[in-house]
Design a protein around this motif. Structure first.
Motif, PDB file in Angstrom:
ATOM      1  N   UNK A  42      -0.507  -6.932   8.133  1.00 28.19           N
ATOM      2  CA  UNK A  42      -0.550  -8.074   7.215  1.00 28.19           C
ATOM      3  C   UNK A  42      -1.971  -8.547   6.944  1.00 28.19           C
ATOM      4  N   UNK A  43      -2.927  -8.086   7.709  1.00 26.64           N
ATOM      5  CA  UNK A  43      -4.324  -8.498   7.529  1.00 26.64           C
ATOM      6  C   UNK A  43      -5.119  -7.505   6.694  1.00 26.64           C
ATOM      7  N   UNK A  44      -4.456  -6.486   6.170  1.00 25.13           N
ATOM      8  CA  UNK A  44      -5.140  -5.457   5.383  1.00 25.13           C
ATOM      9  C   UNK A  44      -4.512  -5.377   3.995  1.00 25.13           C
ATOM     10  N   UNK A  45      -5.231  -4.750   3.097  1.00 31.13           N
ATOM     11  CA  UNK A  45      -4.725  -4.508   1.748  1.00 31.13           C
ATOM     12  C   UNK A  45      -5.193  -3.126   1.310  1.00 31.13           C
ATOM     13  N   UNK A  46      -4.291  -2.400   0.673  1.00 29.76           N
ATOM     14  CA  UNK A  46      -4.598  -1.039   0.242  1.00 29.76           C
ATOM     15  C   UNK A  46      -5.056  -1.051  -1.207  1.00 29.76           C
ATOM     16  N   UNK A  48      -7.174   1.676  -4.043  1.00 26.83           N
ATOM     17  CA  UNK A  48      -7.786   2.987  -4.312  1.00 26.83           C
ATOM     18  C   UNK A  48      -7.563   3.962  -3.161  1.00 26.83           C
ATOM     19  N   UNK A  49      -6.384   3.872  -2.557  1.00 25.91           N
ATOM     20  CA  UNK A  49      -6.040   4.797  -1.490  1.00 25.91           C
ATOM     21  C   UNK A  49      -6.664   4.483  -0.156  1.00 25.91           C
ATOM     22  N   UNK A  50      -7.417   3.393  -0.053  1.00 26.74           N
ATOM     23  CA  UNK A  50      -8.070   3.016   1.205  1.00 26.74           C
ATOM     24  C   UNK A  50      -7.582   1.641   1.631  1.00 26.74           C
ATOM     25  N   UNK A  51      -7.552   1.440   2.941  1.00 27.85           N
ATOM     26  CA  UNK A  51      -7.101   0.178   3.500  1.00 27.85           C
ATOM     27  C   UNK A  51      -8.309  -0.688   3.833  1.00 27.85           C
ATOM     28  N   UNK A  52      -8.292  -1.945   3.378  1.00 21.81           N
ATOM     29  CA  UNK A  52      -9.423  -2.847   3.570  1.00 21.81           C
ATOM     30  C   UNK A  52      -8.945  -4.108   4.295  1.00 21.81           C
ATOM     31  N   UNK A  53      -9.758  -4.569   5.215  1.00 26.10           N
ATOM     32  CA  UNK A  53      -9.441  -5.798   5.931  1.00 26.10           C
ATOM     33  C   UNK A  53      -9.680  -6.989   5.019  1.00 26.10           C
ATOM     34  N   UNK A  54      -8.661  -7.847   4.872  1.00 26.54           N
ATOM     35  CA  UNK A  54      -8.771  -9.005   3.978  1.00 26.54           C
ATOM     36  C   UNK A  54      -8.465 -10.309   4.700  1.00 26.54           C
ATOM     37  N   UNK A  55      -8.240 -10.252   5.990  1.00 28.21           N
ATOM     38  CA  UNK A  55      -7.968 -11.469   6.743  1.00 28.21           C
ATOM     39  C   UNK A  55      -6.647 -12.101   6.344  1.00 28.21           C
ATOM     40  N   UNK A  56      -6.692 -13.360   5.969  1.00 25.31           N
ATOM     41  CA  UNK A  56      -5.481 -14.112   5.619  1.00 25.31           C
ATOM     42  C   UNK A  56      -5.219 -14.139   4.111  1.00 25.31           C
ATOM     43  N   UNK A  57      -5.875 -13.261   3.357  1.00 23.09           N
ATOM     44  CA  UNK A  57      -5.701 -13.272   1.900  1.00 23.09           C
ATOM     45  C   UNK A  57      -4.252 -12.976   1.495  1.00 23.09           C
ATOM     46  N   UNK A 278       2.052  -6.608   1.870  1.00 22.39           N
ATOM     47  CA  UNK A 278       2.747  -7.859   1.582  1.00 22.39           C
ATOM     48  C   UNK A 278       4.091  -7.911   2.311  1.00 22.39           C
ATOM     49  N   UNK A 279       4.729  -6.751   2.484  1.00 20.31           N
ATOM     50  CA  UNK A 279       5.962  -6.722   3.272  1.00 20.31           C
ATOM     51  C   UNK A 279       5.702  -7.130   4.709  1.00 20.31           C
ATOM     52  N   UNK A 280       4.604  -6.643   5.280  1.00 22.17           N
ATOM     53  CA  UNK A 280       4.242  -7.037   6.644  1.00 22.17           C
ATOM     54  C   UNK A 280       3.902  -8.521   6.706  1.00 22.17           C
ATOM     55  N   UNK A 281       3.340  -9.071   5.637  1.00 22.34           N
ATOM     56  CA  UNK A 281       3.042 -10.503   5.594  1.00 22.34           C
ATOM     57  C   UNK A 281       4.320 -11.320   5.645  1.00 22.34           C
TER      58      UNK A 281
END
Length: 310
Positions: A42-46, A48-57, A278-281
């Motif tokens: 839930x703290x990441x967002x995918x 362009x095929x890569x997973x990025x840490x976004x915190x609480x976004x 978003x499902x994990x969120x």
């Protein structure tokens, strides 16, 4: 002080970790690791095929984006109503049935207990599909049964109207699971010492008065446990809604709860693409809601109920 006078060191009890290890390992693999993985996802967002840490976004999106927020609050309201139906209808009926079945002069009590408990062992899919057939306006038996007694005009497609659909499914769930609180309360009533009942009868407290003044206070801890189990079970609900109304939880999302909302978001459905982050969120929010409810019970309610325990 000599060595002979010093207290002997207690030997380490190796059998305790040995017996606990299988349960701890299985629980960690099945529960703890998936939970940690869900919270982490839930703290990441995918992108362009890569997973990025976004915190609480992702949580800000869930509560700040009108599209996500409206769906989430609708599912949460429906979940609260679904839970309220079980608390107000299922659990009181379970208490009444347990009180009746525990009466020593009731005949065929074992048969009644079995008949009431049988629906709890049925599959959600079977229950949802069968009740959908029963209530169908086209091929269901409900219109025909009402027609036999001249009340066909009273029939309405309960699962097809937004006003009645969720309440109807809640009552179907009550029908299926009322046997669980009934059996737990029944066991609690049987555990009341005979001396307490005999003392009440000597004081002239019998019948309904005996139940309200003597038995009910003594089974309050069991009622509390049933209440928190009902809370956890209903906020984890998914199967019955999905089997009866599908992933879209129609009509017009009137039966959408957090479980179906999570399913559509995580896996996708029809033209909606799945979004695991978003499902994990949403799953994390379900966990926090359940955790908050359990903590309220443990620290605010259970401590007050302990005085009624033997």
């Amino acid at each position: 002080m000599s060595l002979e006078d010093s207290p002997a060191r207690k030997a380490f009890r190796w059998h305790i970790p040995v017996f606990l290890a299988p349960a701890v390992i299985i629980y960690t693999l099945v529960m703890i690791l998936p939970l940690v993985g869900t919270l982490q996802l839930s703290l990441f967002r995918t992108a362009d095929g890569a997973s990025h840490f976004v915190g609480l976004d992702n949580f800000r999106t869930l509560f700040g984006d009108p599209r996500w927020a409206s769906s989430f609050w609708n599912a949460l309201r429906n979940n609260c109503w679904f839970f309220l139906i079980h608390m107000v209808v299922q659990n009181p009926i379970g208490v009444v049935l347990a009180a009746l079945l525990s009466h020593p002069k009731l005949r065929f009590a074992a048969f009644y207990r079995t008949a009431i408990f049988i629906p709890t062992v049925l599959s959600f899919v079977i229950v949802g599909f069968v009740w959908k057939l029963i209530l169908s306006p086209l091929w269901g038996v409900a219109p025909s049964m009402l027609d036999l007694i001249g009340l066909k005009s009273w029939f309405t497609p309960l699962l097809g109207k937004e006003t009645y659909a969720l309440t109807t499914l809640g009552l179907v769930s009550v029908w299926q699971f009322v046997g669980i609180p009934m059996m737990l309360i029944y066991a609690a009533l049987l555990s009341i010492p005979d001396e307490v009942i005999e003392a009440a009868e000597m004081d002239g407290i019998t019948g309904i008065a005996q139940f309200w003044k003597i038995k009910l206070p003594l089974i309050l801890p069991s009622i509390g446990i049933i209440s928190i189990l009902t809370f956890v079970g209903n906020f984890n609900a998914f199967d019955l809604i999905y089997s009866a109304q599908g992933a879209l939880a129609g009509p017009n999302y009137a039966t959408d709860i957090l479980g179906t909302f999570l399913y559509r978001t995580f896996f996708g459905f029809q033209l909606q693409l799945g979004d695991p982050n978003m499902g994990a969120t949403i799953a994390s929010m379900m966990f926090f809601i359940i955790l908050a409810g359990v903590c309220v019970y443990l620290f605010a309610i259970q401590t007050r109920l302990r005085r009624y325990q033997f």
